[in-house]
Motif scaffolding. Structure first.
Motif, short mmCIF file in Angstrom:
data_model
loop_
_atom_site.label_atom_id
_atom_site.label_comp_id
_atom_site.label_asym_id
_atom_site.label_seq_id
_atom_site.Cartn_x
_atom_site.Cartn_y
_atom_site.Cartn_z
N GLU A 1 0.76 -1.13 -0.15
CA GLU A 1 0.07 -0.13 0.10
C GLU A 1 0.86 1.17 0.14
O GLU A 1 0.63 2.19 -0.78
N GLU A 2 1.82 1.24 0.74
CA GLU A 2 2.91 2.52 1.05
C GLU A 2 3.48 2.40 -0.45
O GLU A 2 3.66 3.50 -1.12
N HIS A 3 3.88 1.61 -1.15
CA HIS A 3 4.67 1.59 -2.56
C HIS A 3 3.75 2.27 -3.49
O HIS A 3 4.01 3.09 -4.14
N GLU A 4 2.17 1.74 -3.44
CA GLU A 4 1.41 2.29 -4.11
C GLU A 4 0.90 3.51 -4.18
O GLU A 4 0.97 4.24 -5.21
N SER A 5 1.13 4.06 -2.96
CA SER A 5 0.92 5.48 -2.62
C SER A 5 1.90 6.39 -3.12
O SER A 5 1.79 7.41 -3.55
N LYS A 6 3.25 6.09 -2.76
CA LYS A 6 4.34 6.66 -3.42
C LYS A 6 4.51 6.64 -5.10
O LYS A 6 4.72 7.63 -5.70
N ARG A 7 4.01 5.42 -5.68
CA ARG A 7 3.98 5.58 -6.95
C ARG A 7 2.80 6.66 -7.65
O ARG A 7 3.08 7.46 -8.40
N LYS A 8 1.62 6.67 -6.95
CA LYS A 8 0.75 7.42 -7.44
C LYS A 8 1.00 8.99 -7.27
O LYS A 8 0.98 9.87 -8.02
N ALA A 9 1.59 9.10 -6.25
CA ALA A 9 2.30 10.65 -5.79
C ALA A 9 3.34 11.09 -6.67
O ALA A 9 3.24 12.22 -7.44
N ARG A 10 4.30 10.28 -7.20
CA ARG A 10 5.19 10.53 -8.20
C ARG A 10 4.59 10.55 -9.54
O ARG A 10 4.88 11.66 -10.36
N ARG A 11 3.43 9.82 -9.96
CA ARG A 11 2.82 10.00 -11.15
C ARG A 11 2.13 11.58 -11.23
O ARG A 11 2.07 12.18 -12.19
N LYS A 12 1.58 11.64 -10.13
CA LYS A 12 0.85 12.83 -9.97
C LYS A 12 1.81 14.25 -10.19
O LYS A 12 1.49 15.18 -11.00
N LYS A 13 2.77 14.15 -9.44
CA LYS A 13 3.84 15.19 -9.60
C LYS A 13 4.54 15.28 -10.83
O LYS A 13 4.53 16.62 -11.42
N SER A 14 4.67 14.30 -11.58
CA SER A 14 5.06 14.34 -12.88
C SER A 14 4.19 14.87 -13.97
O SER A 14 4.53 15.53 -14.81
N LEU A 15 3.00 14.53 -13.78
CA LEU A 15 1.89 15.16 -14.54
C LEU A 15 1.68 16.61 -14.41
O LEU A 15 1.75 17.42 -15.34
N GLN A 16 1.99 16.92 -13.15
CA GLN A 16 1.76 18.55 -13.08
C GLN A 16 3.12 19.24 -13.51
O GLN A 16 2.97 20.41 -14.03
N ALA A 17 4.12 18.65 -13.43
CA ALA A 17 5.50 19.04 -14.26
C ALA A 17 5.31 19.09 -15.50
O ALA A 17 6.00 20.21 -16.17
N LEU A 18 4.44 18.20 -16.22
CA LEU A 18 4.31 18.51 -17.66
C LEU A 18 3.24 19.37 -17.87
O LEU A 18 3.04 19.54 -19.30
N GLY A 19 2.58 19.93 -16.82
CA GLY A 19 1.47 21.00 -17.29
C GLY A 19 0.22 20.11 -17.39
O GLY A 19 -0.80 20.88 -18.05
N MET A 20 -0.07 18.94 -17.10
CA MET A 20 -1.22 18.44 -17.24
C MET A 20 -2.08 18.34 -16.36
O MET A 20 -3.29 17.91 -16.00
N GLY A 21 -1.58 18.41 -15.25
CA GLY A 21 -2.28 18.73 -13.68
C GLY A 21 -3.15 17.50 -13.43
O GLY A 21 -3.97 17.43 -12.71
N GLY A 22 -2.88 16.20 -13.98
CA GLY A 22 -3.68 15.08 -13.93
C GLY A 22 -5.09 15.02 -14.41
O GLY A 22 -5.79 14.04 -14.32
N ARG A 23 -5.38 16.16 -15.25
CA ARG A 23 -6.64 16.09 -15.85
C ARG A 23 -6.47 15.51 -17.18
O ARG A 23 -5.65 15.31 -18.06
N HIS A 24 -7.46 14.80 -17.69
CA HIS A 24 -7.87 14.11 -18.94
C HIS A 24 -7.92 15.20 -20.02
O HIS A 24 -8.83 15.94 -19.89
N HIS A 25 -7.28 15.24 -20.99
CA HIS A 25 -7.19 16.09 -22.14
C HIS A 25 -8.06 15.51 -23.12
O HIS A 25 -7.41 14.49 -23.66
N LYS A 26 -8.95 16.23 -23.82
CA LYS A 26 -9.28 15.63 -25.31
C LYS A 26 -8.52 16.10 -26.39
O LYS A 26 -8.36 17.13 -26.48
N LYS A 27 -8.48 15.17 -27.33
CA LYS A 27 -7.73 15.53 -28.53
C LYS A 27 -8.66 15.39 -29.67
O LYS A 27 -9.51 14.53 -29.86
N ASP A 28 -8.77 16.42 -30.25
CA ASP A 28 -9.83 16.38 -31.46
C ASP A 28 -9.32 15.97 -32.76
O ASP A 28 -8.09 16.13 -33.12
#
Length: 82
Positions: free
Chosen positions: A55-82
């Protein structure tokens, strides 16, 4: 860990001859250590320790993913591509 801390405090109080702990028998002073050993043994045998680590490993993995998405400017939101 709490039982180990309690036992350590009781041992120090017993060795310093602080009443009422100085009057207690040693088996009473060391009983929290026995409880800690029983707890750890049960925790390992039941799989609780491994589950908590996963559980701790999974929590850390999710936090790293969220941080990476925010650093890329995605903010964890789903973007639609047309």
């Amino acid at each position: 860990m709490l039982f180990v801390l309690i036992s350590a405090i009781l041992i120090v109080l017993k060795l310093l001859d602080i009443v009422p702990v100085a009057l207690w028998p040693w088996w009473w002073i060391l009983s929290p250590l026995g409880i800690a050993i029983l707890w750890w043994s049960w925790s390992d045998k039941s799989g609780r320790t491994e589950r908590k680590a996963m559980e701790e490993h999974e929590s850390k993995r999710k936090a790293r993913r969220k941080k990476s998405l925010q650093a890329l400017g995605m903010g964890g939101r789903h973007h639609k591509k047309d």
